[in-house]
Design a protein around this motif. Structure first.
Motif, mmCIF file in Angstrom:
data_model
loop_
_atom_site.group_PDB
_atom_site.id
_atom_site.type_symbol
_atom_site.label_atom_id
_atom_site.label_comp_id
_atom_site.label_asym_id
_atom_site.label_seq_id
_atom_site.Cartn_x
_atom_site.Cartn_y
_atom_site.Cartn_z
ATOM 1 N N LYS A 18 14.294 47.610 11.216
ATOM 2 C CA LYS A 18 15.179 48.598 11.995
ATOM 3 C C LYS A 18 16.476 48.577 11.208
ATOM 4 N N GLN A 19 16.945 49.794 11.188
ATOM 5 C CA GLN A 19 18.241 50.078 10.446
ATOM 6 C C GLN A 19 19.007 49.355 11.075
ATOM 7 N N ILE B 48 17.401 46.138 1.427
ATOM 8 C CA ILE B 48 17.917 47.414 0.690
ATOM 9 C C ILE B 48 16.761 48.313 0.748
ATOM 10 N N ALA B 49 16.607 49.363 1.317
ATOM 11 C CA ALA B 49 15.515 50.369 1.391
ATOM 12 C C ALA B 49 15.918 51.643 0.790
ATOM 13 N N VAL B 50 15.097 52.343 -0.077
ATOM 14 C CA VAL B 50 15.627 53.547 -0.833
ATOM 15 C C VAL B 50 14.533 54.592 -0.800
ATOM 16 N N SER B 51 15.077 55.978 -0.119
ATOM 17 C CA SER B 51 14.128 57.057 -0.070
ATOM 18 C C SER B 51 14.918 58.251 -0.960
ATOM 19 N N MET C 284 5.999 54.545 4.334
ATOM 20 C CA MET C 284 6.405 55.712 5.022
ATOM 21 C C MET C 284 7.140 55.381 6.058
ATOM 22 N N ARG C 285 8.352 55.790 6.228
ATOM 23 C CA ARG C 285 9.087 55.380 7.201
ATOM 24 C C ARG C 285 9.765 56.684 7.930
ATOM 25 N N ASP C 286 9.612 56.951 9.132
ATOM 26 C CA ASP C 286 9.926 58.083 9.597
ATOM 27 C C ASP C 286 9.483 59.393 9.011
ATOM 28 N N GLY C 287 8.323 59.483 8.404
ATOM 29 C CA GLY C 287 7.761 60.445 7.704
ATOM 30 C C GLY C 287 8.213 60.616 6.428
#
Length: 501
Positions: free
Chosen positions: A343-344, A354-357, A378-381
């Protein structure tokens, strides 16, 4: 708008063809020459049947102008380049080639015996032979139609937790997107002279190569041995009128830590950027003292997101013990922190991974779908890379690096899996079991082990097994390990073990 890196190269050639593109102490190439040699090398690869689309071409050479031409040559042939550093032990090079299964290896003649000692039996081309190859325009034109933004451009190997190196695969579009933002934000110009510190198998060099390519700025290759003598290094920077440094933290600290500025100050440098590990405030303050008008930037990001995803411009004189923020997010990216449940988190004082998109995420790990699936999720599409790095949100709302989630460390600018170091130690005769720890404050890898082998002999043996930056700085021979309730080595008890005298 260029569709691939070769389009960008040719645009720069059309503007600055007769000017110097790259130089080292022994040679130099104009933009025209760089393109011509790259096309010739690409033609040689096609002639030898090493032109299968999207296939890797390993380039095994010392960093040089000719090596750079070979890297672009792989692209002209429709493949992607993978630089291999000859300073690595034969066993690791063999492991890299096993993972890669390249269409060909372009090798510097003086390194042919080293390559043969790895057991490589595939197609081999001597760099000196193909460097002056004549271009085959028809074959290159045929290959060019298949090169687009999604085509792999290069692969770089990083440490792997299983003991097998992982190859991060980056596309043409990944680099075009990142380097466009990078050169614009930091005002790179044709007048710049870029001092290249990093070897070509280290992603810091990507910023040097493609900042030069996109602006026509000259790139000056700095030999590794110059970093052992600060005076020689500084003379080189001054003689070649270097204006911009994008270096690993450890390289910058060589000059400041060994009092290089007391010899001379390279006053033409107006941009100093660093990444790979936390920059000690005391060392940065020395740079600021001697080059007070330079731009200083703290960069963060792993190879898997194409160089960097955040930057912090240092607009004040740093104080002793000050921590540097990760800073702003590059355009086209999104950087968030995730807790243990995915969860953020964004409140002051929170810590998370740290997560990067967004733009420039790697294509994945070459020939390694399991690791690709584990780290690119895949996170929230939205496709997202989980870095394994931890950060904390400070009182000022900014993110601050806070270490690793797993057993990976950042040492001498390199990401290292301690498990890979442990596997290397465990494979040595005379070792029963091992466990490694990292002293962040002193930048030391400490190896604890049980067995009969002497510490000195173990140290010497590991140099033939692991790259020099992965060899532990200190060895502790212990009588036995303390185990936790799950039967695993209790890493919290390492400093309490009984040492063999």
């Amino acid at each position: 708008m260029p569709e691939n890196i070769l389009d960008l190269l040719e645009e720069t050639v059309s503007k600055y063809g007769d000017e110097t593109a790259v130089c080292d102490p022994a040679s130099s190439l104009t933009w025209n020459q760089l393109e011509s040699h790259a096309r010739g090398i690409g033609s040689a690869l096609c002639r030898e049947g090493a032109d299968t689309a999207n296939m890797p071409v390993a380039v095994f050479a010392e960093k040089s102008c000719a090596m750079l031409a070979a890297m672009f040559g792989a692209s002209y042939a429709g493949g992607f380049y993978v630089p291999i550093n000859p300073e690595q032990p034969s066993a690791r090079i063999a492991s890299i080639l096993s993972v890669l299964e390249p269409a060909a290896v372009i090798v510097q003649k003086s390194l042919l015996d080293t390559l043969n000692n790895t057991g490589w039996k595939g197609r081999t081309l001597l760099l000196e032979d193909v460097f002056d190859e004549t271009e085959n325009k028809y074959r290159l034109r045929e290959k060019r139609t298949g090169i687009n933004r999604d085509t792999p451009l290069y692969g770089l190997f990083t440490s792997g937790s299983t003991g097998v190196p992982k190859c991060v695969l980056i596309s043409h579009g990944d680099v075009l997107d990142f380097i466009g933002h990078f050169t614009e934000i930091f005002h790179f110009a044709h007048s710049d002279v870029i001092g290249n510190q990093a070897p070509f198998d280290f992603d810091v060099s990507t910023k040097d190569i493609y900042s030069s390519l996109s602006t026509g700025a000259r790139m000056v290759l700095i030999p590794r041995e110059y970093f052992s003598t600060p005076a020689r290094l500084i003379d080189y920077l001054i003689d070649y009128h270097v204006t911009s440094l994008t270096w690993a933290v450890s390289a910058l600290c060589i000059i400041s830590g060994l009092k290089g500025f007391s010899y001379k100050v390279p006053t033409e440098i107006h941009r100093v950027m660093f990444s790979g590990e936390v920059m000690p405030a005391r060392q940065l303050a020395i740079w600021q003292k001697y080059l007070p008008d330079a731009l200083y930037v703290n960069l963060y990001g792993p190879s898997e997101i194409t160089c960097n995803c955040t930057y912090e411009v240092i607009d004040h004189v740093v104080q002793k013990g000050e921590k540097l923020a990760l800073g702003k997010v590059f355009p086209g990216r999104k950087v968030i922190l995730l807790d243990k449940d995915g969860k953020q988190v964004d409140e002051i004082g929170a810590e998370g991974e740290i997560a990067v998109s967004g733009e420039s995420l790697a294509l994945g790990y070459y020939h390694n779908p399991e690791q690709t699936k584990a780290h690119f999720v895949m996170r929230d599409g939205v496709r997202t890379y989980l870095t394994g790095d931890l950060a904390m949100i400070g009182e000022d709302g900014k993110m601050y690096f806070a270490g690793r989630r797993d057993f990976q460390i950042k040492h001498m600018g390199h990401r290292i899996e301690l498990e890979e170091v442990e596997r290397g130690i465990d494979s040595m005769d005379g070792v029963e079991r091992s466990c490694c720890a990292y002293n962040q404050e002193r930048s030391l890898i400490i190896a604890y082990y049980t067995g009969t082998i002497d510490k000195r002999d173990l140290h010497i043996a590991l140099k033939n097994k692991l790259p020099v930056y992965m060899v532990p700085n200190r060895f502790v021979h212990v009588k036995s390990f303390i185990l936790n309730k799950n039967g695993k080595i209790d890493r919290k008890q390492l400093t309490n073990l009984e040492v063999v005298q």
